[in-house]
Design a protein around this motif. Structure first.
Motif: not given
Length: 257
Positions: A165-183, A195-204
């Motif tokens: 939900r926070a990401k969706r809001l960020q995309m709408a209001t501040n798109p240039n700051t959006v980055r994938f979350d790291r893990m 096991d070794d995934a370092i990016v929280a990938t998602n369809g959105l």
């Protein structure tokens, strides 16, 4: 830049061995989506593993290329096709507008610079060509058999819901700051994929970054393999497709630059 990927994969015989025993069903939908082009198209599989997808595309009559950062993998992939080669994981060794379609199956979650990775993938595709990206949805809110700690348990599922939900809001209001979350990668004795995934990938977010690269997103699905048609239709009918299973995205590069 590539330290994590390089350390993990470059000489990982276990990984090459794991991929050799991969069930063809696992990559059937992805290879068919890539190969859904004019006959004898030029197609690129990024992170081609030991070359099964390349092999399948060749059987469909296409000119299939593969790149991979793992040496044991590429040695095997070259047996499928001499058009498979080692690359640095950052810059694709091809000119702009080279391929009719290009894709990456379960690669994005492992790369150090996922946003750049998507831009690179789009760059090498011809105008009007297709991009296929498939990765786990680490922001699962629904689902069982959650193999990754980030997906597991109600607390995480609630966190994931809020984060989306926070990401969706960020995309709408501040798109240039959006980055994938790291893990943090999971470290355990027996090698298990992701096991070794370092990016929280998602369809959105995959959809978002493809659109940032001026692509038209044709579909976002949560099913990365073939399931019965009615089930597939129901799972992918509504916005809940962003909340479960996987992220399987098909996009089209604009016809004019």
């Amino acid at each position: 830049v590539m330290s994590h990927q390089k350390d993990y994969y470059q000489e990982n015989e276990a990984y090459a061995h794991f991929l050799e025993n991969w069930d063809a069903e696992f990559y059937a939908k992805y290879s068919d989506a890539l190969g859904n082009a004019e006959p004898s198209s030029k197609i690129l599989d990024v992170g081609c593993g030991v070359g099964q997808v390349v092999q399948r595309l060749i059987e469909l009559g296409h000119e299939a290329y593969g790149v991979e950062i793992s040496e044991p993998n590429i040695a095997k992939a070259k047996e499928a096709s001499p058009l498979c080669q080692l690359y640095d994981g950052v810059t694709l060794p091809f000119n702009d507008d080279t391929f009719d379609s290009a894709g990456a199956l379960n690669v994005l979650e492992h790369v150090e610079q996922p946003e750049t990775f998507i831009t690179e993938l789009v760059r090498v595709v011809k105008p009007g060509g297709r991009i296929i990206l498939s990765s786990p949805n680490f922001f699962r809110v629904f689902g069982f058999r959650d193999y990754h700690p980030k997906m597991r348990g109600l607390t995480n599922k609630l966190k994931n819901w809020r984060r989306l939900r926070a990401k969706r809001l960020q995309m709408a209001t501040n798109p240039n700051t959006v980055r994938f979350d790291r893990m943090e990668p999971v470290v355990r004795e027996t090698f298990q994929p992701d096991d070794d995934a370092i990016v929280a990938t998602n369809g959105l977010e995959i959809k978002f970054f493809l659109e940032q690269n001026r692509c038209e997103v044709l579909s976002v699905e949560c099913t990365d393999r073939y399931v019965p048609k009615l089930i597939d239709f129901t799972l992918n009918l509504g916005p809940w497709r962003y909340l479960m299973f996987n992220a399987f995205i098909t996009a089209k590069k604009p016809s004019h630059s």
